[in-house]
Design a protein around this motif. Structure first.
Motif, PDB file in Angstrom:
ATOM      1  N   ALA A  53       0.832  -1.563   0.235  1.00 42.18           N
ATOM      2  CA  ALA A  53       0.074   0.095   0.201  1.00 42.18           C
ATOM      3  C   ALA A  53       0.872   1.297  -0.044  1.00 42.18           C
ATOM      4  O   ALA A  53       0.598   2.019  -0.771  1.00 42.18           O
ATOM      5  CB  ALA A  53      -1.155  -0.226   1.257  1.00 42.18           C
ATOM      6  N   ALA A  54       2.024   1.007   0.582  1.00 41.67           N
ATOM      7  CA  ALA A  54       2.769   2.495   0.612  1.00 41.67           C
ATOM      8  C   ALA A  54       3.728   2.853  -0.275  1.00 41.67           C
ATOM      9  O   ALA A  54       3.818   4.398  -0.938  1.00 41.67           O
ATOM     10  CB  ALA A  54       3.589   1.937   1.583  1.00 41.67           C
ATOM     11  N   VAL A  55       4.284   1.681  -0.827  1.00 39.86           N
ATOM     12  CA  VAL A  55       4.412   1.759  -2.976  1.00 39.86           C
ATOM     13  C   VAL A  55       3.167   2.343  -3.634  1.00 39.86           C
ATOM     14  O   VAL A  55       3.473   3.409  -4.263  1.00 39.86           O
ATOM     15  CB  VAL A  55       5.022   0.583  -3.308  1.00 39.86           C
ATOM     16  N   GLY A  56       2.574   1.334  -3.340  1.00 41.62           N
ATOM     17  CA  GLY A  56       1.080   1.768  -4.513  1.00 41.62           C
ATOM     18  C   GLY A  56       0.580   3.431  -4.232  1.00 41.62           C
ATOM     19  O   GLY A  56       0.727   4.591  -5.074  1.00 41.62           O
ATOM     20  N   LYS A  57       0.721   4.084  -2.823  1.00 45.76           N
ATOM     21  CA  LYS A  57       0.060   5.496  -2.886  1.00 45.76           C
ATOM     22  C   LYS A  57       1.767   6.295  -3.199  1.00 45.76           C
ATOM     23  O   LYS A  57       1.081   7.625  -3.331  1.00 45.76           O
ATOM     24  CB  LYS A  57       0.182   5.371  -1.014  1.00 45.76           C
ATOM     25  N   ALA A  58       2.588   6.075  -3.126  1.00 53.90           N
ATOM     26  CA  ALA A  58       3.677   6.969  -3.102  1.00 53.90           C
ATOM     27  C   ALA A  58       3.677   7.150  -4.810  1.00 53.90           C
ATOM     28  O   ALA A  58       4.442   8.261  -5.032  1.00 53.90           O
ATOM     29  CB  ALA A  58       4.448   6.277  -2.389  1.00 53.90           C
ATOM     30  N   GLY A  59       3.736   6.062  -5.317  1.00 55.47           N
ATOM     31  CA  GLY A  59       3.645   5.768  -6.929  1.00 55.47           C
ATOM     32  C   GLY A  59       2.358   6.626  -7.196  1.00 55.47           C
ATOM     33  O   GLY A  59       3.005   7.424  -8.420  1.00 55.47           O
TER      34      GLY A  59
ATOM     35  N   SER B 107       1.584  14.229  -9.717  1.00 54.87           N
ATOM     36  CA  SER B 107       2.894  15.659  -9.501  1.00 54.87           C
ATOM     37  C   SER B 107       3.600  15.671 -10.692  1.00 54.87           C
ATOM     38  O   SER B 107       4.240  16.410 -11.011  1.00 54.87           O
ATOM     39  CB  SER B 107       3.274  15.720  -8.374  1.00 54.87           C
ATOM     40  N   MET B 108       3.793  14.740 -11.319  1.00 49.66           N
ATOM     41  CA  MET B 108       3.583  14.999 -12.582  1.00 49.66           C
ATOM     42  C   MET B 108       3.633  15.778 -13.752  1.00 49.66           C
ATOM     43  O   MET B 108       2.087  15.751 -14.227  1.00 49.66           O
ATOM     44  CB  MET B 108       4.373  13.936 -13.320  1.00 49.66           C
ATOM     45  N   SER B 109       4.135  15.664 -15.056  1.00 48.74           N
ATOM     46  CA  SER B 109       3.412  16.748 -15.958  1.00 48.74           C
ATOM     47  C   SER B 109       3.294  15.804 -17.126  1.00 48.74           C
ATOM     48  O   SER B 109       4.000  14.988 -16.829  1.00 48.74           O
ATOM     49  CB  SER B 109       4.828  18.076 -16.113  1.00 48.74           C
ATOM     50  N   ASP B 110       3.105  16.226 -18.044  1.00 48.19           N
ATOM     51  CA  ASP B 110       2.041  15.704 -19.488  1.00 48.19           C
ATOM     52  C   ASP B 110       3.688  15.258 -19.685  1.00 48.19           C
ATOM     53  O   ASP B 110       3.724  13.466 -20.922  1.00 48.19           O
ATOM     54  CB  ASP B 110       1.209  15.870 -19.606  1.00 48.19           C
ATOM     55  N   ALA B 111       4.703  16.184 -20.200  1.00 47.39           N
ATOM     56  CA  ALA B 111       5.670  15.966 -20.600  1.00 47.39           C
ATOM     57  C   ALA B 111       6.325  14.674 -20.119  1.00 47.39           C
ATOM     58  O   ALA B 111       7.076  14.189 -20.478  1.00 47.39           O
ATOM     59  CB  ALA B 111       6.600  16.533 -21.032  1.00 47.39           C
ATOM     60  N   GLU B 112       6.568  14.455 -18.591  1.00 46.07           N
ATOM     61  CA  GLU B 112       7.177  13.813 -17.865  1.00 46.07           C
ATOM     62  C   GLU B 112       6.555  12.196 -18.185  1.00 46.07           C
ATOM     63  O   GLU B 112       6.846  10.667 -17.707  1.00 46.07           O
ATOM     64  CB  GLU B 112       7.176  14.117 -16.492  1.00 46.07           C
ATOM     65  N   LYS B 113       5.164  12.298 -18.041  1.00 47.21           N
ATOM     66  CA  LYS B 113       4.419  11.026 -17.663  1.00 47.21           C
ATOM     67  C   LYS B 113       4.860  10.388 -20.089  1.00 47.21           C
ATOM     68  O   LYS B 113       4.794   9.461 -20.594  1.00 47.21           O
ATOM     69  CB  LYS B 113       2.862  11.669 -18.172  1.00 47.21           C
ATOM     70  N   GLY B 114       4.985  11.709 -20.967  1.00 49.57           N
ATOM     71  CA  GLY B 114       5.037  10.782 -21.557  1.00 49.57           C
ATOM     72  C   GLY B 114       5.601   9.813 -22.496  1.00 49.57           C
ATOM     73  O   GLY B 114       4.777   8.955 -22.709  1.00 49.57           O
ATOM     74  N   PRO B 115       6.845   9.540 -21.870  1.00 48.37           N
ATOM     75  CA  PRO B 115       7.281   8.206 -21.631  1.00 48.37           C
ATOM     76  C   PRO B 115       7.072   6.823 -21.942  1.00 48.37           C
ATOM     77  O   PRO B 115       6.432   5.743 -22.482  1.00 48.37           O
ATOM     78  CB  PRO B 115       8.883   8.278 -21.540  1.00 48.37           C
ATOM     79  N   TYR B 116       6.158   7.494 -20.437  1.00 48.81           N
ATOM     80  CA  TYR B 116       4.677   5.622 -19.878  1.00 48.81           C
ATOM     81  C   TYR B 116       3.967   5.822 -20.919  1.00 48.81           C
ATOM     82  O   TYR B 116       3.892   4.537 -21.370  1.00 48.81           O
ATOM     83  CB  TYR B 116       4.902   6.298 -18.851  1.00 48.81           C
TER      84      TYR B 116
END
Length: 150
Positions: A70-76, A82-91
């Motif tokens: 749960a802690a890993v999931g919450k942190a993730g 908090s990530m921007s769209d540019a940071e999410k782009g590769p994923y």
């Protein structure tokens, strides 16, 4: 007094709807679950889950004593938000690539299923013919067993 009761009158038993204690309202009958085909391709991971694959590794390196899923999931989840769209782009790109591969596999699977359904009717007929021949084999009046060579 019209329709009213005086103090001296006794209360007549009025019919009431009775509800049995512990009775549960009837639920609609559940539909029988269809069995899942193990050959059907699995749905691809979303961009968030592609991110989480990588994030779990880094999180476990930084926090080796943390055993809580749960802690890993919450942190993730917090980091993803908090990530921007540019940071999410590769994923997102990796998820789209997986989705395209999944769609190709699914089309091939569906094509195979539709061909299999049409051929199944014929195979049922041939199975009964094969079963008839097998019965003759037991009597010793039919052909030799060539099934071992296949």
């Amino acid at each position: 007094m019209k329709g009213g009761r005086s103090k001296g009158e006794t209360k007549k038993a009025e019919p009431k709807l009775s509800v049995k204690k512990g009775a549960v309202a009837k639920k609609p009958a559940k539909k029988a679950k269809t069995e899942k085909d193990p050959n059907k391709p699995k749905r691809p991971a979303s961009a968030f889950f592609v991110f989480m694959e990588e994030f779990r590794k880094t999180y476990k390196e930084k926090h080796p004593n943390n055993k809580s899923v749960a802690a890993v999931g919450k942190a993730g989840g917090d980091k993803w938000k908090s990530m921007s769209d540019a940071e999410k782009g590769p994923y997102i790109a990796r998820a789209d690539k997986r989705r395209a591969e999944y769609e190709k596999k699914l089309q091939a699977y569906n094509k195979k299923q539709s061909e299999g359904a049409a051929a199944e009717e014929e195979s049922d007929k041939s199975r009964s013919e094969v079963n008839d021949e097998d019965e003759e084999d037991e009597d010793g009046s039919a052909e030799d067993d060539d099934d071992d060579e296949e």
